[in-house]
Design a protein around this motif. Structure first.
Motif, PDB file in Angstrom:
ATOM      1  N   TYR A 125       0.809  -1.186   0.021  1.00 22.60           N
ATOM      2  CA  TYR A 125      -0.053  -0.058  -0.023  1.00 22.60           C
ATOM      3  C   TYR A 125       0.917   1.440   0.028  1.00 22.60           C
ATOM      4  N   TYR A 127       0.905   4.771   1.033  1.00 24.30           N
ATOM      5  CA  TYR A 127      -0.106   5.864   1.663  1.00 24.30           C
ATOM      6  C   TYR A 127       0.443   7.290   1.558  1.00 24.30           C
ATOM      7  N   HIS A 168      -3.427   4.458  -1.548  1.00 22.66           N
ATOM      8  CA  HIS A 168      -4.265   5.113  -0.449  1.00 22.66           C
ATOM      9  C   HIS A 168      -3.771   6.561  -0.142  1.00 22.66           C
ATOM     10  N   LEU A 186      -4.348   3.613   7.837  1.00 20.86           N
ATOM     11  CA  LEU A 186      -4.702   2.545   6.599  1.00 20.86           C
ATOM     12  C   LEU A 186      -5.693   1.762   7.016  1.00 20.86           C
TER      13      LEU A 186
END
Lengths: 456, 160
Positions: A125, A127, A168, A186
């Motif tokens: 992911y 962020y 994200h 998250l």
């Protein structure tokens, strides 16, 4: 003076227009390092990064390879592993990761592939902070391109390795750059940091082993794999090596971000890279690595910028956000500004931080506005002492460090340079530089009591 | 006025949810999608998101209020966010903010009567090398000074 001989690594293409596309990335040999890594053993990849001496570029400067090595074996902890890319760049003074993502996003994506392979993760992911709308758009597009190219998905570059990557977007909270705050955010929560240990490498995202790495750290990884640990180690000081992005802001002629070897001196950064001081005014203070770093005096100008070298002068390299202050700056006013930031960004979980940051900001405001009291400095230092090391994460420490560095004569030698100005504010009951009017006494008189906002 | 995602956005959100092992992880992106669709996030949108993600509306509200970057109802068409943190402050952020305030006739966290502008002081936008930085909606406007503010306001007015 002149710039050191150096060929850019991280920004080689990022500063050229149109190099953010997959096509451009492939044209100059992109994704070759990922292919090479996928043909190695994960342990060999980790060893190469360990040997290179790469240290995290997000703030703490922790050795990257060693961090990866903390992920427990699947026999010990079964289930998925995660890589979280910390693209929440928000330490005041820092603005480097943004340019990697906007200018050369595939370099980061290739670093993600290699890292995930090394730590046995099939899910990454990224962020990214909410404010980076442009960066998010470019990254989104790059991830799509990488999927189409087969660099992500069920069979990464034909190796059989599976990797999913998701962007994200955050929504404006400094604390989400703290690695455990990032994880709770998250997961869909308020960005509250968690107590360590357990460290994320063992219990992280969704309770599984997780590595959190900064954007610039990961951008270095493909180059280490491609050119070898020895090549990397030969750049800059051997105990603290590698290519580095420097950010410089404040009172210099050409503020901006630059790439050089680790260990460029502050003097060189100011004069060779950033064109010197505005109007040739004298330097008053150096904040070497971002707003949470202890301040250092102008006589430290020949200190090389690095994790080890700055430790020796009682400060930190942090996220390489060097802020330069000239003699027009009022120490109290600038510190009030920094403290306002931390008071605003404290997540509010821990009392010492939630209250302490706010108190410090209010006291500095009061001193700046002519309401300084004799015992203020003692009070400030006591508050700092009650904040340091007494909270879940280091935001409280980050707010206290700069304050202590200008007042705490015992632990910070350079406090002797800055403290007299704070004392003058208190003694004269006004800002000697005239940044703010001494309105405090007037406010007290008019209202018959101290303004609630200034009560401490 | 109730809020429902358009079918395209709903499909996009449903696909996104599958990218996380827990539905709730899609909360921040879901709020962002609601903001994209309606121009701000209101209680109806939060309830709708809560229903989709199987969490309580209170939970969504709690998360929403933690983050400063979502647009709140009543925000003007152009959300002007002036960075006031130290690197920008050293380069005149206060003067830039004051110029916006004077030109628009509003103060901190206020919106013009015509609903065109909302003015905010915000913390570091990570654009310290090109201070003063002002974020208007999604866009960064960099190297601003008090002198260049009226020109930016004019451009924003023309961009309706």
């Amino acid at each position: 003076m002149s710039l050191p001989a150096y060929e850019p690594v991280l920004l080689k293409y990022a500063n050229q227009r149109g190099m953010h596309t997959l096509e451009a990335y492939l044209a100059h040999g992109g994704y070759a390092a990922a292919k090479k890594a996928l043909g190695m053993k994960p342990s060999e990849v980790i060893q190469a990064v360990k040997d290179s001496g790469l240290r995290g570029r997000g703030g703490a400067g922790f050795p990257t390879g060693m961090k990866w090595g903390f992920v427990p074996s699947p026999e010990k902890v079964p289930g998925p592993r995660y890589l979280c890319v910390n693209a929440d760049e928000s330490e005041p003074g820092t603005f480097k990761d943004r340019y990697i993502m906007e200018g050369d996003p595939h370099q980061l994506l290739e670093g993600i592939i290699i890292t995930c392979f090394a730590i046995g993760s099939n899910t990454a992911y990224v962020y990214i902070r909410g404010e980076f709308a442009l960066g998010a758009k470019i990254m989104e597009k790059a991830i799509e391109e990488a999927y189409r190219h087969g660099a992500f998905g069920a069979n990464v570059l034909g190796s059989g390795f599976k990797l999913e990557c998701t962007l994200h977007r955050g929504a404006g909270a400094y604390i989400c750059g703290e690695e455990t705050g990032l994880l709770t955010s998250l997961e869909g929560g308020r960005g509250y940091p968690r107590i360590k240990p357990p460290f994320p490498a063992v219990v992280g995202l969704f309770g599984q082993p997780t590595i959190v790495n900064n954007v610039e750290t990961l951008a270095n990884v493909p180059h280490i794999i491609e050119r070898g640990a020895a090549w990397f180690k030969a750049i800059g000081p051997s105990d603290d090596p590698g290519p580095k992005l420097y950010c410089i802001s404040g009172h210099v002629k050409k503020p901006g971000y630059f790439e050089g070897p680790m260990g460029v001196t502050i003097r060189s950064l100011i004069h060779d890279y950033a064109g010197g001081m505005i109007d040739e005014r004298p330097l008053k203070a150096i904040i070497a690595g971002g707003s949470s770093c202890p301040w250092i005096a102008p006589d430290k100008i020949d200190t090389p910028l690095g994790f080890e070298s700055l430790k020796k002068v009682k400060t930190m390299f942090g996220s390489a956000g060097t802020i330069i202050l000239n003699d027009s700056v009022c120490v109290v006013d600038a510190m009030w500004n920094i403290l306002r930031f931390y008071a605003h960004e404290s997540c509010g979980q821990c009392t010492p931080c939630r209250e302490g940051c706010g108190w410090l900001a209010k006291i500095f405001e009061r001193i700046e506005k002519g309401g300084g009291r004799e015992d203020d400095i003692a009070t400030i230092l006591e508050i700092c002492d009650n904040m340091r090391g007494k909270t879940i994460c280091v935001l409280a420490d980050a707010a206290a460090w700069p304050v202590q560095s200008i007042l705490d004569l015992k632990n910070y030698p350079d406090a002797a340079v800055f403290r007299p100005e704070v004392e003058a504010h208190i003694r004269e009951k006004r800002c000697p530089l005239g940044k703010h009017k001494a309105v405090h006494a007037e406010m007290v008189k008019q209202k018959g009591k101290i303004s609630p906002r200034l009560v401490v | 006025m109730s809020f429902t995602f358009t079918p395209e956005r709903r499909a996009k959100l449903d696909a996104l949810i599958l990218r996380y092992p827990k539905k709730q992880a899609a909360l921040l992106p879901a709020l962002r999608m609601a903001e994209e669709q309606a121009g701000c996030v209101d209680f109806d949108a939060m309830e709708h998101v809560a229903e989709i993600l199987d969490v309580s509306p209170a939970k969504v509200l709690g998360v929403f209020t933690f983050y400063t970057h979502y647009r709140r109802p009543g925000t003007g068409k152009h959300l002007v966010q002036v960075c006031a943190t130290l690197p920008c402050a050293l380069r005149g952020a206060e003067a830039v903010f004051d110029k916006f305030a004077a030109e628009l006739g509003i103060g901190q966290d206020e919106t013009t009567k015509d609903g065109m502008f909302t003015l905010k002081k915000v913390e570091c936008l990570a654009s310290c090398g090109s201070a003063v930085c002002v974020q208007v909606n999604d866009d960064y406007h960099e190297n601003l000074t008090a002198e260049t503010v009226p020109d930016l306001i004019r451009k924003l007015k023309e961009s309706r």
